[in-house]
Design a protein around this motif. Structure first.
Motif, PDB file in Angstrom:
ATOM      1  N   PHE A  86       0.821  -1.216   0.000  1.00 22.30           N
ATOM      2  CA  PHE A  86       0.000   0.000   0.000  1.00 22.30           C
ATOM      3  C   PHE A  86       0.856   1.267   0.000  1.00 22.30           C
ATOM      4  O   PHE A  86       0.373   2.354  -0.312  1.00 22.30           O
ATOM      5  CB  PHE A  86      -0.925  -0.011   1.230  1.00 22.30           C
ATOM      6  N   SER A  87       2.152   1.110   0.350  1.00 19.72           N
ATOM      7  CA  SER A  87       3.050   2.270   0.435  1.00 19.72           C
ATOM      8  C   SER A  87       3.853   2.515  -0.841  1.00 19.72           C
ATOM      9  O   SER A  87       4.664   3.442  -0.896  1.00 19.72           O
ATOM     10  CB  SER A  87       4.038   2.079   1.600  1.00 19.72           C
ATOM     11  N   VAL A  88       3.638   1.674  -1.863  1.00 14.77           N
ATOM     12  CA  VAL A  88       4.425   1.760  -3.101  1.00 14.77           C
ATOM     13  C   VAL A  88       4.402   3.171  -3.693  1.00 14.77           C
ATOM     14  O   VAL A  88       5.438   3.728  -4.059  1.00 14.77           O
ATOM     15  CB  VAL A  88       3.910   0.712  -4.138  1.00 14.77           C
ATOM     16  N   GLY A  89       3.203   3.755  -3.769  1.00  9.97           N
ATOM     17  CA  GLY A  89       3.041   5.090  -4.376  1.00  9.97           C
ATOM     18  C   GLY A  89       3.811   6.184  -3.657  1.00  9.97           C
ATOM     19  O   GLY A  89       4.212   7.177  -4.281  1.00  9.97           O
ATOM     20  N   LEU A 267      -9.188   6.523  -8.273  1.00 12.96           N
ATOM     21  CA  LEU A 267      -9.274   5.297  -9.077  1.00 12.96           C
ATOM     22  C   LEU A 267     -10.680   4.713  -9.035  1.00 12.96           C
ATOM     23  O   LEU A 267     -11.165   4.146 -10.019  1.00 12.96           O
ATOM     24  CB  LEU A 267      -8.293   4.235  -8.558  1.00 12.96           C
ATOM     25  N   PHE A 268     -11.337   4.848  -7.879  1.00 18.41           N
ATOM     26  CA  PHE A 268     -12.683   4.272  -7.724  1.00 18.41           C
ATOM     27  C   PHE A 268     -13.783   5.261  -8.111  1.00 18.41           C
ATOM     28  O   PHE A 268     -14.882   4.857  -8.451  1.00 18.41           O
ATOM     29  CB  PHE A 268     -12.885   3.795  -6.271  1.00 18.41           C
ATOM     30  N   ALA A 280      -8.098  -5.240 -12.306  1.00 19.52           N
ATOM     31  CA  ALA A 280      -6.815  -5.481 -11.627  1.00 19.52           C
ATOM     32  C   ALA A 280      -7.023  -6.213 -10.302  1.00 19.52           C
ATOM     33  O   ALA A 280      -6.318  -7.184  -9.998  1.00 19.52           O
ATOM     34  CB  ALA A 280      -6.093  -4.154 -11.387  1.00 19.52           C
ATOM     35  N   ILE A 281      -8.013  -5.763  -9.508  1.00 18.12           N
ATOM     36  CA  ILE A 281      -8.283  -6.388  -8.204  1.00 18.12           C
ATOM     37  C   ILE A 281      -8.739  -7.835  -8.392  1.00 18.12           C
ATOM     38  O   ILE A 281      -8.270  -8.751  -7.704  1.00 18.12           O
ATOM     39  CB  ILE A 281      -9.341  -5.574  -7.407  1.00 18.12           C
ATOM     40  N   MET A 282      -9.661  -8.048  -9.346  1.00 18.90           N
ATOM     41  CA  MET A 282     -10.183  -9.397  -9.567  1.00 18.90           C
ATOM     42  C   MET A 282      -9.089 -10.364 -10.030  1.00 18.90           C
ATOM     43  O   MET A 282      -9.067 -11.535  -9.650  1.00 18.90           O
ATOM     44  CB  MET A 282     -11.329  -9.363 -10.582  1.00 18.90           C
ATOM     45  N   ILE A 409      -1.136   0.052  -8.742  1.00 16.75           N
ATOM     46  CA  ILE A 409      -0.291  -1.066  -8.304  1.00 16.75           C
ATOM     47  C   ILE A 409      -0.371  -1.221  -6.780  1.00 16.75           C
ATOM     48  O   ILE A 409      -0.367  -2.339  -6.267  1.00 16.75           O
ATOM     49  CB  ILE A 409       1.161  -0.880  -8.812  1.00 16.75           C
ATOM     50  N   ALA A 410      -0.491  -0.103  -6.068  1.00 23.29           N
ATOM     51  CA  ALA A 410      -0.637  -0.164  -4.606  1.00 23.29           C
ATOM     52  C   ALA A 410      -1.949  -0.857  -4.226  1.00 23.29           C
ATOM     53  O   ALA A 410      -1.964  -1.739  -3.360  1.00 23.29           O
ATOM     54  CB  ALA A 410      -0.593   1.243  -4.015  1.00 23.29           C
ATOM     55  N   VAL A 411      -3.043  -0.494  -4.891  1.00 21.82           N
ATOM     56  CA  VAL A 411      -4.356  -1.097  -4.592  1.00 21.82           C
ATOM     57  C   VAL A 411      -4.361  -2.586  -4.947  1.00 21.82           C
ATOM     58  O   VAL A 411      -4.823  -3.428  -4.171  1.00 21.82           O
ATOM     59  CB  VAL A 411      -5.490  -0.358  -5.359  1.00 21.82           C
ATOM     60  N   ALA A 412      -3.819  -2.916  -6.139  1.00 21.42           N
ATOM     61  CA  ALA A 412      -3.789  -4.314  -6.584  1.00 21.42           C
ATOM     62  C   ALA A 412      -2.926  -5.162  -5.648  1.00 21.42           C
ATOM     63  O   ALA A 412      -3.317  -6.267  -5.244  1.00 21.42           O
ATOM     64  CB  ALA A 412      -3.260  -4.398  -8.014  1.00 21.42           C
ATOM     65  N   GLY A 413      -1.752  -4.631  -5.276  1.00 23.67           N
ATOM     66  CA  GLY A 413      -0.853  -5.349  -4.366  1.00 23.67           C
ATOM     67  C   GLY A 413      -1.492  -5.569  -3.010  1.00 23.67           C
ATOM     68  O   GLY A 413      -1.401  -6.659  -2.429  1.00 23.67           O
ATOM     69  N   PHE A 414      -2.175  -4.532  -2.508  1.00 24.62           N
ATOM     70  CA  PHE A 414      -2.865  -4.639  -1.217  1.00 24.62           C
ATOM     71  C   PHE A 414      -3.938  -5.724  -1.276  1.00 24.62           C
ATOM     72  O   PHE A 414      -4.091  -6.514  -0.331  1.00 24.62           O
ATOM     73  CB  PHE A 414      -3.488  -3.287  -0.845  1.00 24.62           C
TER      74      PHE A 414
END
Length: 499
Positions: A86-89, A267-268, A280-282, A409-414
């Motif tokens: 979540f901290s990537v960004g 994003l949402f 991405a999430i799915m 990428i932060a959301v997907a990784g989380f």
């Protein structure tokens, strides 16, 4: 793949590109190694917990407390990963892609120190803190590595080079399985070295990263350093003819200037990003909820029942299959595309899960079913590495242009790490309830992800980041309820270049 095409791809892989990708993927190897390293020495580490507890409190540790401490030691890694991803960004836009990877190694050094000296200090707390810190590091790596690799790769090689992240992960898991053998480091005297080994790849990456270039997309689009981006691109491509790449990045930069900064909430909220972030999430969930962790959990027991005298070696065999089929995916992803491989992988896993359920249910009546279950395990692992293993990691970077990419990428990784944590915590309880029929649940999930992929996931092979984003913008304009991947697939085909 024709000989001519293969030679063309070979020319695109310059020594500078290979060095940069290879160095970045050390971060993926670390993630894989630290995922798998804790499994082999479980009994030995539990004995260490018991001895330490007895030394402090003059009474042996209760079974409940021991189970809780062990579960925490395993699960805290995923918690660290959730925070890290979540901290990537926060890092990539401020310090750049390369420097972010370099800085993250500080965490690897601290984690190795805590875990490596936990026995000497007679402190199980140090081991658990070390696992959390290495989780933080791994969470950051699962964002930094795919992003960096995708941004430095030529469009025609993005999928193949993106698959190297997953290859690094599975090689890391395999290394952990091999080093964890009792005669190597999985014993009472050497297990701190097994956990502290993570310091070595960190040293190698720290030595090599300063020799690698920064992402040219970051230099041009984020830092507006055109001449530096141009010279980096020439080194990466091994040619002076980089005008097409430069033009594509400039166009993306101009579009990004017109957009406001993209936050995670944006994003949402934005119709342009809502569809790709959902995809991405799915895709991340399809990886973690596929049952791959359950198969590895079951594998040792299945091999024992099949009469394998050393089930640990059979589990290593599954690790070798894991690695081999990631290499297969690496070579076919640019020819077949992301979407077909994801669909084949999901359907193959669903079939293997049904086969495994039948074999395990009939194991007591028919002895030969144990061999069917071994085939089902290897088949399940092979199909996982063809699609759902590697593709979710790098396709996220492809679905978004430069502006929203770090947040996405932060959301997907989380999402990935959260699902990993839930499966890790909840699986044993579900398994106690359902027994071998637990794979029926995974079969239903796999079929659900197959349907979702067919209708919602577009093909990204051979398209620029901007063309992919444009396809989603068009579908957002038509209304997300009318979105369909087959239609999007037609929009993004190679014969339609004027998106």
């Amino acid at each position: 793949m024709t000989q001519h095409t293969g030679y063309y791809y070979f020319l695109l892989v310059t020594p500078q590109l290979l060095m940069a990708v290879g160095t970045a993927v050390i971060g993926s190897l670390q993630f894989g190694y630290n995922t798998g390293v804790i499994n082999a020495p479980q009994n030995i580490i539990e004995s260490f917990y018991n001895e330490t507890w007895t030394g402090r409190f003059s009474e042996p540790i209760s079974q409940t407390t021991l189970t809780a401490l062990w579960s925490l030691s395993v699960a805290i890694f995923s918690v660290g990963g959730m925070f890290g991803s979540f901290s990537v960004g926060l890092f990539v836009n401020r310090f750049g892609r390369k420097n972010s990877m370099l800085m993250a190694n500080v965490l690897a050094f601290i984690a190795a120190t805590f875990m490596g000296f936990s026995k000497l200090a007679a402190s199980w707390e140090m081991l658990i803190i070390g696992r959390f810190i290495v989780g933080l590091y791994s969470g950051l790596s699962t964002g930094f590595v795919p992003m960096y690799v995708e941004e430095i790769s030529p469009t025609s090689l993005r999928g193949a080079l993106g698959t190297l992240h997953q290859l690094g992960v599975v090689i890391g898991i395999l290394m952990a399985q091999i080093f964890g053998i009792e005669s190597i480091m999985g014993n009472a005297s050497l297990w701190p070295l097994l956990l502290g080994f993570t310091v070595l790849p960190a040293v190698v990456q720290c030595v090599l990263l300063p020799l690698c270039p920064e992402s040219p997309r970051y230099l041009l689009i984020n830092c507006n350093e055109e001449s530096k981006a141009h010279s980096v691109l020439m080194k990466l491509r091994g040619t002076d003819e980089v005008e097409e790449d430069m033009q594509e990045m400039k166009e993306e930069s101009q579009k990004m200037m017109r957009e406001k900064k993209v936050t995670i909430l944006e994003l949402f909220r934005s119709p342009s990003y809502r569809q790709p972030i959902f995809v991405a999430i799915m895709l991340q969930l399809s990886q973690q909820l596929s049952g791959i962790n359950a198969v590895f959990y079951y594998s040792t027991g299945i091999f024992e029942r099949a009469g394998v005298s050393q089930p640990v070696y059979a589990t290593i065999g599954a690790g070798v299959v894991n690695t081999a089929f990631t290499v297969v995916s690496l070579f076919i992803v640019e020819r077949m595309g992301r979407r077909p491989l994801q669909l084949i992988g999901l359907m193959g896993m669903a079939f293997s899960a049904v086969l495994l359920t039948v074999a395990m249910a009939l194991l007591d009546q028919l002895r030969w079913m144990s061999y069917v279950s071994i085939v089902a395990i290897f088949s399940f692992v092979a199909f996982f590495e063809i699609g759902p293993g590697p593709i979710p990691w790098f396709i996220v970077a492809e679905l978004f242009s430069q502006g929203p990419r770090p947040a996405a990428i932060a959301v997907a990784g989380f999402s990935n790490w959260s699902a990993n944590f839930l499966v890790g915590m909840g699986f044993q309880y579900v398994e106690q309830l359902c027994g071998p029929y637990v794979f029926v649940i995974f079969t239903i999930l796999l079929l659900g992800f197959f349907v979702f992929t067919y209708f919602k996931v577009p093909e990204t092979k051979g398209r620029t980041f901007d063309e992919i984003a444009a396809g989603f913008r068009q579908s957002a304009g038509r209304g997300s309820d009318k979105y369909s991947a087959p239609e999007e697939f037609n929009t993004l085909r190679g014969d339609d270049l004027d998106l």
